[in-house]
Design an enzyme around this catalytic site. Sequence first.
Site, short mmCIF file in Angstrom:
data_model
loop_
_atom_site.label_atom_id
_atom_site.label_comp_id
_atom_site.label_asym_id
_atom_site.label_seq_id
_atom_site.Cartn_x
_atom_site.Cartn_y
_atom_site.Cartn_z
CE1 TYR A 49 -29.14 81.57 -3.61
CE2 TYR A 49 -30.05 82.38 -1.55
CZ TYR A 49 -30.12 82.26 -2.92
OH TYR A 49 -31.17 82.83 -3.60
CG LEU A 189 -30.02 97.18 -4.07
CD1 LEU A 189 -29.09 97.45 -2.90
CD2 LEU A 189 -30.96 98.36 -4.31
CB ILE A 228 -34.67 89.47 -0.63
CG1 ILE A 228 -34.68 88.87 -2.05
CG2 ILE A 228 -35.94 89.04 0.11
CD1 ILE A 228 -34.62 87.34 -2.05
NE ARG A 230 -24.98 89.69 -2.28
CZ ARG A 230 -25.10 89.24 -3.53
NH1 ARG A 230 -26.14 88.50 -3.87
NH2 ARG A 230 -24.19 89.53 -4.43
CB SER A 231 -25.64 95.05 2.74
OG SER A 231 -24.52 95.80 3.16
CB ALA A 232 -21.23 92.08 4.64
#
Length: 277
Positions: A49, A189, A228, A230-232
């Site tokens: 990553y 998602l 798991i 993810r988002s900012a």
Amino acid sequence: MAPSIPTLSSHGARIPVIGFGTSQLGNCGEIVANALKVGYRHIDTAWKYGTEKGVGEGMKASGVPRRDIFLVTKVSHEYLRAADFAKSVEESLERLQTDYVDLLFVHWPAIDGTPLAETMGALAKAKREGKARHVGVANFNIALTEEALRLCPEPLAVLQAEYHPYLDQSKVLAFCRKAGLVFMAYCPLARGRVFNDPVLGEIARNRGKSLAQVALRWLIQQGNIAPIPRSANPQHMAESLDVFNFTLTDDEMKRIHSLRRPDGRIANPVGRAPKWD
């Protein structure tokens, strides 16, 4: 560990049910610090990553004690020979600014003929040396996971793989339950595809929840699954943690299960992916 987040157990590992993914987040130090401040205690990264350095910086900036964080990283398929594996682990720990990870994965199966026994030996050695508290495999099919379980001198705790409403993972989930493995679900998602889904949208409106909350609740409610996302966005981060105060009905669960489709898989790199179950 944040008291509001339940845990799953496998071979002594206590894994927070909701984790925070860092794939494609780039220079993510501030993002990870915000995630930890919001309440995440399970952080997922990988050499591939390019986010390990940011994760290390974010953990340090957050002020959350290292012992309260369940930290996950992965050794990439390029480094599955024993000597390369050990070097990759050392470099990951250096970037993460820690002496150990809580869970160490083999990220993808070997594509260069490296014997699985050699890789499992290197994975077990990292655990015995205290560089990883627990170990697992990611993106393995059932046959490869069975072989890994047989060959690894230390118990595997987790299988990480893609799972969301558009992908049928019933066979893999049943296998994990039988084998005593936690199923860690990435792309929960579907990389944003759920946000345009009319079925999820209707359920979300009826429940007064977001589409993301409904999709995550569907995963968690099946049992033995740790998604798991993810988002900012700190608001979206907090939203994804707030999924423990409602329960989907059997009908709602069935409606979401019915969204699975043959072309639902997202992560399927040519030449690297195994034959999926």
